[in-house]
Scaffold this active site. Structure first.
Site, PDB file in Angstrom:
ATOM      1  CG  HIS A  70      39.394  42.489  14.724  1.00  0.00           C
ATOM      2  ND1 HIS A  70      39.515  41.704  13.606  1.00  0.00           N
ATOM      3  CD2 HIS A  70      38.776  43.622  14.343  1.00  0.00           C
ATOM      4  CE1 HIS A  70      38.998  42.356  12.569  1.00  0.00           C
ATOM      5  NE2 HIS A  70      38.539  43.518  12.985  1.00  0.00           N
ATOM      6  CD  GLU A  74      35.946  45.808  12.601  1.00  0.00           C
ATOM      7  OE1 GLU A  74      35.555  46.955  12.955  1.00  0.00           O
ATOM      8  OE2 GLU A  74      36.915  45.621  11.854  1.00  0.00           O
ATOM      9  CB  ALA A  94      43.805  39.003   6.709  1.00  0.00           C
ATOM     10  CG  ASN A 106      44.187  32.212   7.648  1.00  0.00           C
ATOM     11  OD1 ASN A 106      44.460  31.157   7.078  1.00  0.00           O
ATOM     12  ND2 ASN A 106      44.399  33.394   7.102  1.00  0.00           N
ATOM     13  NE  ARG A 127      48.601  40.699  15.787  1.00  0.00           N
ATOM     14  CZ  ARG A 127      48.001  39.696  15.126  1.00  0.00           C
ATOM     15  NH1 ARG A 127      46.682  39.565  15.199  1.00  0.00           N
ATOM     16  NH2 ARG A 127      48.710  38.835  14.428  1.00  0.00           N
ATOM     17  CG  ASN A 137      37.523  37.892  13.671  1.00  0.00           C
ATOM     18  OD1 ASN A 137      38.131  38.509  12.815  1.00  0.00           O
ATOM     19  ND2 ASN A 137      38.117  37.341  14.719  1.00  0.00           N
TER      20      ASN A 137
HETATM   21  C1  DQA Z   1      41.997  39.006  13.632  1.00  0.00           C
HETATM   22  C2  DQA Z   1      43.030  40.094  13.370  1.00  0.00           C
HETATM   23  C3  DQA Z   1      43.417  40.138  11.911  1.00  0.00           C
HETATM   24  O1  DQA Z   1      44.394  41.142  11.683  1.00  0.00           O
HETATM   25  C4  DQA Z   1      44.011  38.799  11.495  1.00  0.00           C
HETATM   26  O2  DQA Z   1      44.312  38.806  10.121  1.00  0.00           O
HETATM   27  C5  DQA Z   1      43.122  37.657  11.841  1.00  0.00           C
HETATM   28  C6  DQA Z   1      42.472  37.651  13.134  1.00  0.00           C
HETATM   29  C7  DQA Z   1      41.669  38.869  15.134  1.00  0.00           C
HETATM   30  O3  DQA Z   1      40.651  38.261  15.446  1.00  0.00           O
HETATM   31  O4  DQA Z   1      42.430  39.340  15.985  1.00  0.00           O
HETATM   32  O5  DQA Z   1      43.004  36.696  11.095  1.00  0.00           O
HETATM   33  O6  DQA Z   1      40.790  39.358  12.962  1.00  0.00           O
END
Ligand code: DQA
Length: 139
Positions: A97, A95, A74, A10, A104, A71
């Site tokens: 995000h 890692e 999910a 995504n 969240r 990244n």
């Molecule tokens: C994410 C956070 C994840 O929980 C989410 O599913 C994403 C984006 C972030 O970059 O904040 O797709 O990795």
């Protein structure tokens, strides 16, 4: 210095998807800025919505690159296979995000990947990718 940025599911929709959480810039635009900012770094970018493709890419890059910025979207919260892939390669992984996952939903508070990574950067927007590159440059 060779660094690979890997984005998971995504994240191809950055700029369009939930802009109040992830911002309005596409990753392609941001990546051009990164390349301009670090002209001496060989920066590559890979994105996939498929867990196996992400694992294959980690294996492919994980013995030749100096650093991987990941990244995993999910899959961070679900994938033992990705954690094992990070654990199985030599290149250090940071890692990232974009959002503050800890602020969240509770299911985003767990990362199966974090323990296998050199470190994690969360909640600092796209800046997190830049900070991860800075970390590799400092090694
Ligand atoms: C994410 C956070 C994840 O929980 C989410 O599913 C994403 C984006 C972030 O970059 O904040 O797709 O990795």
């Amino acid at each position: 210095m060779k660094i690979l940025i890997i984005n998971g599911p995504n994240l191809n929709l950055l700029g369009v998807r939930d802009p109040e959480i992830y911002g309005r810039e596409t990753f392609e635009e941001f990546f051009l800025e990164l390349q301009a900012e670090y002209p001496t770094v060989t920066l590559h970018y890979f994105q996939s919505n498929h867990e196996g493709d992400l694992i294959d890419k980690l294996h492919e890059a994980g013995f030749g690159y100096d650093g991987i910025v990941l990244n995993a979207g999910a899959y961070t919260h679900t994938s033992i296979a990705l954690a094992d892939a990070i654990g199985g390669i030599r290149t250090p992984v940071v890692e990232v995000h974009i959002s503050n996952v800890h602020a969240r939903e509770p299911f985003r508070h767990t990362s199966f990947l974090a323990a296998k990574c050199a470190g994690s950067i969360v909640g600092l927007g796209l800046k997190g990718y830049e900070l991860a590159i800075e970390y590799f440059l400092s090694l």
